[in-house]
Design a protein around this motif. Structure first.
Motif, PDB file in Angstrom:
ATOM      1  N   PHE A 236      -6.002   7.627   4.763  1.00  0.00           N
ATOM      2  CA  PHE A 236      -5.129   6.323   4.639  1.00  0.00           C
ATOM      3  C   PHE A 236      -4.190   6.193   6.081  1.00  0.00           C
ATOM      4  O   PHE A 236      -3.918   5.131   6.296  1.00  0.00           O
ATOM      5  CB  PHE A 236      -3.987   6.772   3.413  1.00  0.00           C
TER       6      PHE A 236
ATOM      7  N   PRO B 122       0.821  -1.008   0.044  1.00  0.00           N
ATOM      8  CA  PRO B 122       0.166   0.034  -0.136  1.00  0.00           C
ATOM      9  C   PRO B 122       0.836   1.097   0.096  1.00  0.00           C
ATOM     10  O   PRO B 122       1.102   1.964   0.980  1.00  0.00           O
ATOM     11  CB  PRO B 122      -0.821  -0.082   1.305  1.00  0.00           C
ATOM     12  N   TYR B 123       1.282   1.558  -1.187  1.00  0.00           N
ATOM     13  CA  TYR B 123       2.123   2.922  -1.230  1.00  0.00           C
ATOM     14  C   TYR B 123       1.109   4.116  -1.660  1.00  0.00           C
ATOM     15  O   TYR B 123       0.122   4.199  -2.046  1.00  0.00           O
ATOM     16  CB  TYR B 123       2.966   2.704  -2.303  1.00  0.00           C
ATOM     17  N   TYR B 124       1.488   5.190  -1.026  1.00  0.00           N
ATOM     18  CA  TYR B 124       0.735   6.495  -1.205  1.00  0.00           C
ATOM     19  C   TYR B 124       2.054   7.666  -1.255  1.00  0.00           C
ATOM     20  O   TYR B 124       2.612   7.842  -0.536  1.00  0.00           O
ATOM     21  CB  TYR B 124       0.054   6.857   0.149  1.00  0.00           C
TER      22      TYR B 124
ATOM     23  N   HIS C 293       4.985   7.930   1.605  1.00  0.00           N
ATOM     24  CA  HIS C 293       6.131   7.414   1.462  1.00  0.00           C
ATOM     25  C   HIS C 293       7.391   8.408   1.228  1.00  0.00           C
ATOM     26  O   HIS C 293       7.172   9.427   0.703  1.00  0.00           O
ATOM     27  CB  HIS C 293       5.958   6.363   0.552  1.00  0.00           C
TER      28      HIS C 293
ATOM     29  N   ILE D  23      -1.579   3.478   6.436  1.00  0.00           N
ATOM     30  CA  ILE D  23      -0.935   4.063   5.165  1.00  0.00           C
ATOM     31  C   ILE D  23      -0.434   5.420   5.382  1.00  0.00           C
ATOM     32  O   ILE D  23      -1.358   6.291   5.294  1.00  0.00           O
ATOM     33  CB  ILE D  23      -1.562   3.694   3.906  1.00  0.00           C
TER      34      ILE D  23
ATOM     35  N   ALA E  63      -3.080   0.176  -2.120  1.00  0.00           N
ATOM     36  CA  ALA E  63      -3.738   1.277  -1.308  1.00  0.00           C
ATOM     37  C   ALA E  63      -5.138   1.528  -1.936  1.00  0.00           C
ATOM     38  O   ALA E  63      -5.839   1.779  -1.056  1.00  0.00           O
ATOM     39  CB  ALA E  63      -2.625   2.595  -1.581  1.00  0.00           C
TER      40      ALA E  63
END
Length: 229
Positions: free
Chosen positions: A158, A104-106, A166, A163, A131
């Protein structure tokens, strides 16, 4: 890409002519049909939503849900951008190849205040497939999302899913994603440490060779960036 009918003939048109066509798929979400150019890929997802700053969160929230649950878009990464954002898609692809879309990348330009782990400034950020799935499943119809300014509200959604933004700076400490116009970096503006998670390198040294995005770009500048690149 999010826009409204008042920008159809300027910024939205310029985005469609430039970087959007280099994505695997591009769609513009707006409030009304495009009157002049019928070749623009758009959906009137925001019809009936007043075009105000306060409603930006509702638009993004609905767009994420729509992409995941209605379009059933089968992509590794989803880019959300305003119509005044320029993306260097080749650099974006190169960077995303280093990350796993099943995590789960943001991703975006990290800002510091309001939330303990910060937020990505509005204008352009990237979500991994995982994500987006988690947002649609657990955040869209849930009270974990608060209704406030768009970028902070999305980050809070998030954050409540575990999350967080990043770290997207490169090995030289330069920003890949930029929350403003490149002139702010060149002129050493926008360096207030109250807002910044990462120290901002300014001047020519602040413009990364692997830069991905800039924000607050006019329609003319969108076309100029494209031409120069």
């Amino acid at each position: 890409v999010t826009t409204s009918s008042k920008y159809h003939d300027t910024r939205a048109q310029a985005v469609n002519e430039t970087w959007l066509k280099r994505c695997d798929h591009g769609v513009i979400f707006t409030d009304a049909p495009f009157a002049k150019d019928t070749n623009i890929p758009y959906r009137t997802l925001f019809a009936g939503i007043p075009d105000t700053y306060e409603n930006l969160f509702h638009k993004s929230r609905f767009a994420f849900y729509y992409i995941s649950e209605i379009m059933r878009a089968d992509f590794d990464w989803i880019v959300q951008a305003n119509d005044d954002t320029y993306m260097i898609v080749e650099n974006l692809r190169a960077y995303l190849r280093t990350l796993d879309p099943n995590q789960p990348y943001y991703l975006g330009y990290r800002m510091k205040p309001y939330l303990q782990n910060g937020y990505n400034q509005g204008g352009g950020y990237v979500l991994s497939r995982r994500a987006l799935e988690l947002f649609a499943e657990h955040a869209y119809n849930n009270t974990i999302c608060s209704f406030e300014v768009e970028d902070v509200a999305i980050a809070r959604c998030f954050a409540n899913l575990g999350i967080f933004p990043h770290n997207t700076i490169n090995e030289h400490g330069q920003q890949r994603f930029n929350g403003d116009h490149p002139q702010f970096t060149l002129d050493s503006r926008d360096t207030n440490p109250y807002w910044l998670v990462d120290p901002l390198i300014t001047g020519y040294d602040g413009i990364a060779r692997d830069v991905i995005s800039f924000h607050h770009i006019s329609a003319t500048e969108l076309r100029l960036f494209e031409t120069l690149l």
